[in-house]
Design a protein around this motif. Sequence first.
Motif, mmCIF file in Angstrom:
data_model
loop_
_atom_site.group_PDB
_atom_site.id
_atom_site.type_symbol
_atom_site.label_atom_id
_atom_site.label_comp_id
_atom_site.label_asym_id
_atom_site.label_seq_id
_atom_site.Cartn_x
_atom_site.Cartn_y
_atom_site.Cartn_z
ATOM 1 N N GLY A 223 0.794 -1.222 0.000
ATOM 2 C CA GLY A 223 0.000 0.000 0.000
ATOM 3 C C GLY A 223 0.829 1.276 0.000
ATOM 4 O O GLY A 223 0.454 2.264 -0.625
ATOM 5 N N ALA A 224 1.964 1.259 0.704
ATOM 6 C CA ALA A 224 2.764 2.483 0.838
ATOM 7 C C ALA A 224 3.621 2.767 -0.398
ATOM 8 O O ALA A 224 4.077 3.895 -0.589
ATOM 9 N N GLY A 247 4.197 -2.761 -7.336
ATOM 10 C CA GLY A 247 4.106 -2.670 -5.885
ATOM 11 C C GLY A 247 5.412 -3.119 -5.262
ATOM 12 O O GLY A 247 5.977 -4.145 -5.675
ATOM 13 N N LEU A 248 5.899 -2.356 -4.292
ATOM 14 C CA LEU A 248 7.147 -2.695 -3.616
ATOM 15 C C LEU A 248 6.893 -2.788 -2.119
ATOM 16 O O LEU A 248 6.305 -1.872 -1.527
ATOM 17 N N GLU A 249 7.332 -3.869 -1.500
ATOM 18 C CA GLU A 249 7.358 -3.961 -0.039
ATOM 19 C C GLU A 249 8.762 -3.568 0.399
ATOM 20 O O GLU A 249 9.732 -4.265 0.073
ATOM 21 N N MET A 250 8.878 -2.454 1.114
ATOM 22 C CA MET A 250 10.186 -1.890 1.428
ATOM 23 C C MET A 250 10.583 -2.198 2.874
ATOM 24 O O MET A 250 9.758 -2.172 3.790
ATOM 25 N N ASP A 251 11.852 -2.461 3.077
ATOM 26 C CA ASP A 251 12.464 -2.575 4.405
ATOM 27 C C ASP A 251 13.561 -1.518 4.439
ATOM 28 O O ASP A 251 14.695 -1.772 4.023
ATOM 29 N N GLY A 252 13.201 -0.338 4.889
ATOM 30 C CA GLY A 252 14.125 0.786 4.752
ATOM 31 C C GLY A 252 14.294 1.128 3.288
ATOM 32 O O GLY A 252 13.319 1.355 2.576
ATOM 33 N N ALA A 253 15.534 1.098 2.831
ATOM 34 C CA ALA A 253 15.801 1.407 1.426
ATOM 35 C C ALA A 253 15.866 0.147 0.563
ATOM 36 O O ALA A 253 16.137 0.222 -0.635
ATOM 37 N N THR A 254 15.642 -1.006 1.183
ATOM 38 C CA THR A 254 15.771 -2.278 0.466
ATOM 39 C C THR A 254 14.397 -2.841 0.108
ATOM 40 O O THR A 254 13.463 -2.779 0.917
#
Length: 342
Positions: A223-224, A247-254
């Motif tokens: 969603g983000a 769609g990207l699921e982000m962990d910080g910049a990764t």
Amino acid sequence: MQSIFVDRATDVAHALRLAQQPGARFIGGGTNLLDLMKGDVEQPARLVDITRMGLDRIETLPGGGLRVGALVRNSDLADHDLVRQLYPMLAQALLAGASAQLRNMATTGGNLLQRTRCPYFTDVAFEHCNKRVPGSGCAAQRGVNRMHAVLGASDACIAVHPSDMCVALAALEATVVVASASGERRVAMADFHRLPGAAPQFDTTLAPTELITAVELPPSAYGAHSHYLKLRDRASYAFALVSVAAGLEMDGATVRSARLALGGVAHKPWRVAAAEAVLAGQPVSAERSRQAAQLLLAGARGFDGNRFKIELAQRAVVRAISRAAAGTAQAGGNGTLTGERA
């Protein structure tokens, strides 16, 4: 003049019984079927009106996610608070499709079953269309094919699936809920639409007497950071030359995980698992995005009128990933990009 009988179903079981009659077809919003009937492309003997069966609700699922009734109007789905918050690429895709008037009539189930806008299919003056008249040939291959497929086509058909909504649903890994006289089954979006092969008259894996009752969306981690990008010849009321749901699921910049789907390029929304995997575990970069684009378009084959779509799609994928990485709020608008270089 051909007579047409209309039955009004009161619930799903009633609709399924009415659909057993010879030549019967379900009708909801009618935005596609009625056009095809007026053009003599479709000739149902009976219409089963399913608009008063209560399949017009959006509900949360116990484990998260949403259940969208088959008769939820496209405009209502795009404007629903939870869709806008949790599945913004779906809201963007819906608002990029058709016109406001059509979105007020078109239903979720009907959108899934849209038929191609290939002019050789929609105009009965053309004799050679395997989708409309199996065995008659495919005039598009040597004709006007600017809007046609560059992926997954066959010698029998190079038509594309026209829906924007379905591209987002493919990226979101939605499930289509289907009812029949033998019970209920769930079909993954990846398996709902089919490639043309030798039988392009069949767009989906749905049996004639089966009825779509809902679409289920799983909990989304995108969603983000998601974006729907549509490239077309004019700013509204035009089908996609190319579209991308990213769609990207982000962990910080990764990037933890990614979902990518292409529209306007094949007989069904197009996904390639390797293209999504190449983004995972890495920061977003132009190099990685180009690799993903190349994997998505691997094996693409153009014709005289649409060869340009291959590079256009690759550039659109890179742009959509960049916009998704920037954050959904920053992407804004309805995802449409017209008159701008991808």
